[in-house]
Design an enzyme around this catalytic site. Structure first.
Site, PDB file in Angstrom:
ATOM      1  N   GLY A   6     -15.935  11.420 -39.765  1.00 20.20           N
ATOM      2  CA  GLY A   6     -14.692  10.774 -39.310  1.00 20.20           C
ATOM      3  C   GLY A   6     -13.594  10.422 -40.658  1.00 20.20           C
ATOM      4  O   GLY A   6     -14.103  10.769 -41.743  1.00 20.20           O
ATOM      5  N   ASN A   7     -12.548   9.833 -40.140  1.00 23.84           N
ATOM      6  CA  ASN A   7     -11.682   9.456 -41.217  1.00 23.84           C
ATOM      7  C   ASN A   7     -11.327   8.011 -40.829  1.00 23.84           C
ATOM      8  O   ASN A   7     -11.620   7.405 -39.972  1.00 23.84           O
ATOM      9  CB  ASN A   7     -10.487  10.540 -41.666  1.00 23.84           C
ATOM     10  CG  ASN A   7      -9.857  10.503 -40.550  1.00 23.84           C
ATOM     11  OD1 ASN A   7      -9.021   9.663 -40.177  1.00 23.84           O
ATOM     12  ND2 ASN A   7      -9.931  11.660 -39.485  1.00 23.84           N
ATOM     13  N   ARG A   8     -10.575   7.625 -42.160  1.00 21.89           N
ATOM     14  CA  ARG A   8     -10.002   6.103 -42.000  1.00 21.89           C
ATOM     15  C   ARG A   8      -8.842   5.902 -41.433  1.00 21.89           C
ATOM     16  O   ARG A   8      -8.100   5.029 -41.420  1.00 21.89           O
ATOM     17  CB  ARG A   8      -9.830   5.573 -43.241  1.00 21.89           C
ATOM     18  CG  ARG A   8     -11.608   5.268 -43.956  1.00 21.89           C
ATOM     19  CD  ARG A   8     -11.470   4.977 -45.286  1.00 21.89           C
ATOM     20  NE  ARG A   8     -10.611   4.052 -45.733  1.00 21.89           N
ATOM     21  CZ  ARG A   8     -10.204   3.539 -46.979  1.00 21.89           C
ATOM     22  NH1 ARG A   8     -10.679   4.407 -48.019  1.00 21.89           N
ATOM     23  NH2 ARG A   8      -8.998   2.769 -47.259  1.00 21.89           N
ATOM     24  N   SER A   9      -8.224   6.867 -40.841  1.00 23.51           N
ATOM     25  CA  SER A   9      -6.701   6.639 -39.881  1.00 23.51           C
ATOM     26  C   SER A   9      -6.736   5.593 -39.040  1.00 23.51           C
ATOM     27  O   SER A   9      -7.682   5.553 -38.085  1.00 23.51           O
ATOM     28  CB  SER A   9      -6.396   7.912 -39.414  1.00 23.51           C
ATOM     29  OG  SER A   9      -5.053   7.891 -38.590  1.00 23.51           O
TER      30      SER A   9
END
Ligand code: CTP
Ligand code: CA
Length: 228
Positions: free
Chosen positions: A33-36
């Site tokens: 995943g990512n931190r958006s």
């Protein structure tokens, strides 16, 4: 800006906004995943609805944000799900905004069972390239439809963020590209944004540091001008 003070210049328009970060499954319990946070996409959706648009918000993983009022929310997980939802929603839409943080890569195989640490060597993590949804939406763009991309850029030895933004705009072929200069803790998980709004027609608007709602207003101003 208060909603009731905004122009109703998107009345009768249908717009689509993507938001949040995609999650790419590795096995039944794990993902990349990512931190958006999704805050910018949610602000875009909220402001468009306040300006009279019919809004579809395609939301990948986000922070715990309440659904914007009077917006249709479609929830997705992976980039491939986001892609399908965007193509479906973009049909007949006046404007499409890709504010989601799409994973560039996904695990090339989804393990059927939870991966166990039973061997001595960690298993290799093989990745596959995700489709570029923005480029696909540009290729499928209907006459008069306005397509908007977002880019978070840092400077490096080959150029500053604006230079990278200009190159990305021409590579993607979208009508507008919002370029955020990142680094020093800016843009991710913070309330303010600053950068440039680049147009395929050569217009370059500098965006002052401000709230995500203010940036959303600048984006819809530019979209409304192009739709008029
Ligand atoms: N985007 C997309 N599909 C992808 C990757 C990105 O639609 N697979 C969209 C993003 O939603 C954003 C824009 O493309 O609107 C730019 O994303 P960015 O990650 O900056 O561009 P990339 O082409 O992935 O380039 P980079 O190598 O800099 O990550
Ligand atoms: Ca990327």
């Amino acid at each position: 800006e208060r909603g009731d003070a905004l122009p109703r210049d998107l009345a009768g328009r249908r717009v689509v906004v993507s938001a949040g970060g995609t999650r790419e499954a590795l096995d039944p319990v794990r993902y990349l995943g990512n931190r958006s946070s999704g805050r910018q996409g949610y602000a875009l959706a909220r402001v468009a609805a306040q300006r009279g648009a019919h809004v579809t918000l395609v939301a990948a993983h986000t922070a715990d944000l309440g659904d914007p009022a009077a917006v249709d929310v479609v929830r997705v997980g992976s980039a491939l799900e986001l892609r399908d939802a965007m193509h479906a929603a973009a049909k007949g839409a006046d404007a499409v905004v890709m504010a989601a943080a799409v994973a560039d890569f996904r695990p090339d195989a989804l393990a059927a069972h939870k991966i166990k640490k039973d061997g001595s060597e960690p298993p290799p993590l093989r990745l596959a390239l995700n489709p570029d949804i923005l480029v696909e939406l540009v290729a499928a763009r209907e006459p008069g439809q306005v397509v908007v991309g977002f880019a978070a850029e840092t400077g490096d030895e080959t150029g500053d963020p604006l230079h990278h933004g200009r190159a990305k705009l021409s590579r993607k072929g979208c009508d507008l590209l919002v370029v955020n200069a990142v680094g020093d803790g800016r843009a991710f998980e913070v309330p303010d944004n600053a950068g440039w709004l680049l147009g395929a027609d050569g217009t370059e608007l500098e965006l002052e540091s401000g709230s995500k709602a203010l940036l959303a207003s600048r984006v819809w101003d530019a979209v409304a001008t192009r739709l008029a």
